[in-house]
Design a protein around this motif. Sequence first.
Motif, PDB file in Angstrom:
ATOM      1  N   VAL A   7       0.862  -1.168   0.000  1.00 45.15           N
ATOM      2  CA  VAL A   7       0.000   0.000   0.000  1.00 45.15           C
ATOM      3  C   VAL A   7       0.901   1.222   0.000  1.00 45.15           C
ATOM      4  N   PHE A  12      -3.582   6.743  -2.353  1.00 48.04           N
ATOM      5  CA  PHE A  12      -4.096   5.384  -2.349  1.00 48.04           C
ATOM      6  C   PHE A  12      -4.884   5.147  -1.071  1.00 48.04           C
ATOM      7  N   LEU A  18      -8.610   0.158   0.319  1.00 46.44           N
ATOM      8  CA  LEU A  18      -7.222  -0.068   0.692  1.00 46.44           C
ATOM      9  C   LEU A  18      -7.046   0.112   2.183  1.00 46.44           C
ATOM     10  N   SER A 165       3.651  -1.151  -3.986  1.00 50.79           N
ATOM     11  CA  SER A 165       3.617  -2.558  -4.331  1.00 50.79           C
ATOM     12  C   SER A 165       4.946  -3.046  -4.841  1.00 50.79           C
ATOM     13  N   ASP A 174      -3.233  -1.371  -7.472  1.00 52.14           N
ATOM     14  CA  ASP A 174      -3.201  -0.072  -6.815  1.00 52.14           C
ATOM     15  C   ASP A 174      -3.390   1.067  -7.816  1.00 52.14           C
TER      16      ASP A 174
END
Length: 258
Positions: A7, A12, A18, A165, A174
């Motif tokens: 994450v 994000f 998430l 990631s 993502d």
Amino acid sequence: MMMLDSVNHSTFLQNPMLCESLMSWSELFGPAEENYFPFDHQAGCDSSWTSTHPEYWTRHNVCEWLQFCCDQYKLDANCISFSHFNINGQQLCSMTQEEFLNAAGICGEYLYFILQKIKTHGISFFHDNEETKSSDKHYDDKACLRTGGVKNQEFQSHSRTSLQSSHLWEFVRDLLLSPEENSGILEWEDRDQGIFRVVKSDALAKMWGQRKKNDRMTYEKLSRALRYYYKTGILERVDRRLVYKFGKNAHGWQDSKL
DNA sequence: AGCGCGTTTCCTGGTT
DNA sequence: TAACCAGGAAACGCGC
């Protein structure tokens, strides 16, 4: 189970889904009941903890910060009673050193130390330190903390980039979940089923290449890597050009918690 | 040092 | 013809 290091970026983290992944991450470190961070819808709209004074952190920000500390300083998360940190920034800031020790044992000492530094110096706490190679990071970095912490650049890298990631499919996921960074590169075709389309294949390859510091990346090669995911159930084959589908072993892409 | 994983690179051959 | 797909084979970098 989703690793939190997949994450990234505050943008994000604005995604509640998430946010849920964060909880999943916390579950890694012990019984789910104890470590579960109840989902805070408010938190889904927060800015990053790195750009906010700790007193204004939400539970989600506290969660982010905790994760950062564990990740960055290799704190033993098993020592941490995550339920004690299911609190907002104001509550966190009012915790005494003793309460930190109770909540996280030896790790509490460092968490308390880090928090005090951030409270008084903000992220400048991380400035002006000797070069520190991330590959060398370990628990010994507590010494680094005492003497001024890591470089700002590295701090930013950890608050933005290195939490990103490490795996291609997570990068793709993502990106799909981050409209800001996606900018039309990927598009959901059927969000419920996890079907998505690669709209700009070259841009996707370029972005992945940037992530991996590989300017020779192409969609041809990236797609080969994607095809390997069919074997492992991360992706499922879709019989259409540039269209993929998350498989049963992919996680964190669902939108159902919105 | 060796191993396994997750790619990366290259390739042949097929499809849209 | 370009762009994409399928998947074998080998190499590679990294963490353990």
